[in-house]
Design an enzyme around this catalytic site. Sequence first.
Site, PDB file in Angstrom:
ATOM      1  N   HIS A   1      85.804 -12.440  75.499  1.00  0.00           N
ATOM      2  CA  HIS A   1      86.238 -11.904  74.218  1.00  0.00           C
ATOM      3  C   HIS A   1      85.626 -10.538  73.939  1.00  0.00           C
ATOM      4  CE1 HIS A   1      87.158 -11.555  70.083  1.00  0.00           C
ATOM      5  NE2 HIS A   1      87.364 -12.823  69.854  1.00  0.00           N
ATOM      6  N   CYS A   2      84.607 -10.126  74.716  1.00  0.00           N
ATOM      7  CA  CYS A   2      83.824  -8.941  74.313  1.00  0.00           C
ATOM      8  C   CYS A   2      83.989  -7.726  75.214  1.00  0.00           C
ATOM      9  CB  CYS A   2      82.350  -9.322  74.258  1.00  0.00           C
ATOM     10  SG  CYS A   2      82.005 -10.597  73.031  1.00  0.00           S
ATOM     11  N   ILE A   3      83.522  -7.851  76.460  1.00  0.00           N
ATOM     12  CA  ILE A   3      83.364  -6.654  77.303  1.00  0.00           C
ATOM     13  C   ILE A   3      84.702  -5.944  77.598  1.00  0.00           C
ATOM     14  CG2 ILE A   3      82.232  -5.743  79.389  1.00  0.00           C
ATOM     15  CD1 ILE A   3      80.297  -7.217  77.567  1.00  0.00           C
TER      16      ILE A   3
ATOM     17  N   ASP B   1      85.768  -4.723  73.296  1.00  0.00           N
ATOM     18  CA  ASP B   1      84.978  -3.982  72.302  1.00  0.00           C
ATOM     19  C   ASP B   1      84.856  -2.482  72.581  1.00  0.00           C
ATOM     20  OD1 ASP B   1      84.667  -6.522  71.367  1.00  0.00           O
ATOM     21  OD2 ASP B   1      82.613  -6.747  72.070  1.00  0.00           O
TER      22      ASP B   1
END
Length: 428
Positions: free
Chosen positions: A259-261, A264
């Site tokens: 969900h992040c790298i 974001d």
Amino acid sequence: MKIAIVGLGYVGLPLSLQFARSGVTVLGLDIDPAKIVSLNAGKSYIKHIESAALVEQVKAGKFSASADFSRVQEVEAVIICVPTPLNKNREPDISFITETGKSLAPHLQKGTLVVLESTTYPGTTDEDLRCVLEAGSGLKAGADFHLAFSPEREDPAHPASKVANIPKVVGGFTPACLARATALYGRAIKTIVPVSSCRVAEATKLLENIFRSVNIALVNELKVVYAAMGIDVWEVIAAAKTKPFGFMAFYPGPGLGGHCIPIDPFYLTWKAREFSQNTRFIELAGEINTAMPMHVVNRAAEALNARKKAVNGSRVLILGLAYKPNVDDERESPSYVLMNLLKERGADVAYFDPYVPVIRPTREHPQFAGLRSVNWDHSTVAGFDAVIIATNHQSVNYQQLADWSPCIVDARNAMAQVKTKPAQVWKA
Ligand SMILES: NC(=O)c1ccc[n+]([C@@H]2O[C@H](COP(=O)([O-])OP(=O)(O)OC[C@H]3O[C@@H](n4cnc5c(N)ncnc54)[C@H](O)[C@@H]3O)[C@@H](O)[C@H]2O)c1
């Protein structure tokens, strides 16, 4: 003290439990009725969060879940942990944050503290969220209610990732907002790191994730360059890692997931344009990392070719659907990209993942909904022309894989310590 935590996902649920363990009564708010029913019954729906921990807090009356946002009137503070994805044009989608703000605003009481934890671009808290909360409540941030940002730093299933032990960066809209937020987190978390503004706190989280994305891209590039020279990047990293200072090991793989790298850094890219700034490192890292699944598929094609087989018509097993080892989280997983690329080339594709027995319906990959993990046994695994290791779950028996599969394409160096036959394993 009673607080509300909005968004009971990978971030909000463990945070709720940590506050509950610290003696704070937590009202969990979510829009997903199935999660509310399950959590109130003490059933965790996330593999690495044990139901026993949840049952304890539900029974003690320290945690309950609800979809009724008017109940924020009961609490002193609200922490928001909702998703921050990219839209189909790969631009930030902060609608989950603004929708949450709209649901909260009519019920916001004077003196309440609102903290955003979702990863996002600088300015989301003190511009976007503040405007929605002020418009819907008629209250003023800083004067009538407090507002802050504190990024989540969870690394699910990582042994060192225990909410209470991860220092918490906090930025406030005003010094008084910062003081309130620092006091709140101080009840449940050991170390608080106050910074001068919400924007600094937002930018801190982005730096942390951009740092990972860029370094993973670097080792992914070196993997390809060194392989062309006959050098194994994994051996190089293991050696470099012995340097006691100035080096931090990152590992190559089949592409970014989670969900992040993968997401974001592009929040910053988008926001930077407003200031006529370019984010070349972020773009380049994105380019290299998104090219990795194709690199793996090309290696699989080479491996099959060596066995006088074409990708077209071959049976290929993807080992690991989760985006990283030992978790059940398959959001943004490169395994989906591998499956798509292989299918486009005519392969017959299946997957094995002990933690993802069946693929749930998703917006991004509707075509795979309902597909089930194959069984892990000799005849099933041996029935595939090639197995691609996309995720190195520890619970998989890699010696069995070597005994059963004629052709293994390893994107995680999972076979390094396993007894294999010559030309059986292709590093990718
Ligand atoms: N998962 C991680 O490891 C991680 C780590 C650090 C930061 N983050 C960030 O934390 C944020 C949340 O991520 P997550 O992984 O917990 O997401 P998630 O999808 O696991 O959970 C989000 C929850 O919010 C709920 N939700 C959505 N819209 C809502 C609304 N309007 N009102 C109330 N609830 C709503 C969903 O039903 C879901 O239960 C994201 O910004 C993410 O980038 C995640």
